[in-house]
Design a protein around this motif. Sequence first.
Motif: not given
Length: 416
Positions: A53-60, A45-50, A318-324, A300-304
């Motif tokens: 992205v900020c919210e995703a960094y904080l999402d457990p 999954w590519l998350i691109t809006r500012y 879904k659990a087990g998927q990759r997010v950029f 460019k991208t940090i993975q979660r």
Amino acid sequence: MCSMTTSTLPPTDLLAPGPTADPYDIYANLRRDDPVHWNPFQKAWLITRYQDVCEAYLDPRLSSDRIRPMLGMVAGDRQDEMGRMLAIMAEWMVVTDGPAHHRLRKLANTAFRQQRVAAMGEWIGEIVDGLVDRFVASGSEDFYQDIAFPMPATVIATMMGAPAEDALRFQKWSDELALVAFGTGGAERADRYRRALAGITEMQSYLSDLIDKARSAPGSDMIGVLLTSQDAEGDRLDDDELIALCSLILFAGHETTTNLLCNGVVSLLQHPEQLEKLRADRGLVPTAVEEMLRFDGPIKTIQRWVVEDHERDGRQLKAGQRVFLMNSAANRDGGTFDRPDDFDITRPTQPLHVAFGRGVHSCLGAQLARLETRTAIPIILDRLPGLRLAGPVSYRSTTASRAVTSLLVQHDAGVR
Ligand code: HEM
């Protein structure tokens, strides 16, 4: 309910030559039309809006542990080179979550306190001056290979208390680590892991000797500080943890800073009016460096990794998927930054770019990276008058970093 098949955008391989040379048009399309986008090429999954992205960094629900899932994918025996290399990297705090990360980060912080970093400015200037001396004397045009690549490796070696002549070994180890981090898969993958494992094994043994020496005569370098520092409960890093931290620092702090210096110089040379402003007013260096980080930053991208099913912008993750988390796309978001595609060294630094990430994993070395670049840029402009590009700039095909592979320049030093 939306699913990963309902994307309105045709899939684009981010590793193709077009996006490698310039990914920013694709990022703009993604932000506008499909800000949480399933990319079948990168299987992420590519998350691109500012804001996203900020919210995703904080999402457990998004885990930093991107190594253990890969370890699970390594077929059969974990004792092959890839399995052993991944097992080493799995100990790095950048891929740990929760209390394990909190503990390592708290202990590591002592070595990166603001005052300690600020005190490095003088000798960093000497390192850059030395590199520029050799660059000019040798008639080199290779800015990447002869200035930007050795600078951070020499800084990290010095910071760890290694003798200056060993800086070249740090460069080699970092190069080998980058083979794993930035390789693009394919037939030679096993070979890349073999070389990276050989490099990191040699580095571990070197660091172990450095720790033994520091223990018998603790100094004020980073290893000395980390050996003696402990938290309020008396907890401290053991030798294996200290070695893991030092190899992570070389990995995390070398290529990134090289890329910041290269991309920053390219941005200046491609925007002569901004270069002139900076030449006229060195007080603009700090904001210029922040703009370099925003406009064409090193990562460019940090993975979660998704650890709990959830919805984002109508998409089911879904659990087990990759997010950029697409730092470089977020940093050009017109909803956050005025004239986002303009390179403007006087731009206000708020809102702050996400080049150093956000949240508990935000970059440990951010102040050091800033200091290195703020120190290097004025020296380079002063000592290399008439600096100009001497050929096309090329980039490595990788989703992770905006990494120059060739940056040839000319200048008028010595002929003024
Ligand atoms: C983490 C960027 C330079 C050490 C990070 C992260 C980013 C980043 C985006 C977050 C990773 C995540 O959330 O998973 C950069 C950039 C740099 C740079 C753009 C240069 C311009 C450095 C330097 C050092 C360093 C110079 C050390 C000498 C680290 C470490 C972490 C980290 C240890 C992991 C922190 C943690 O997990 O708590 N960096 N970095 N970085 N960086 Fe940097």
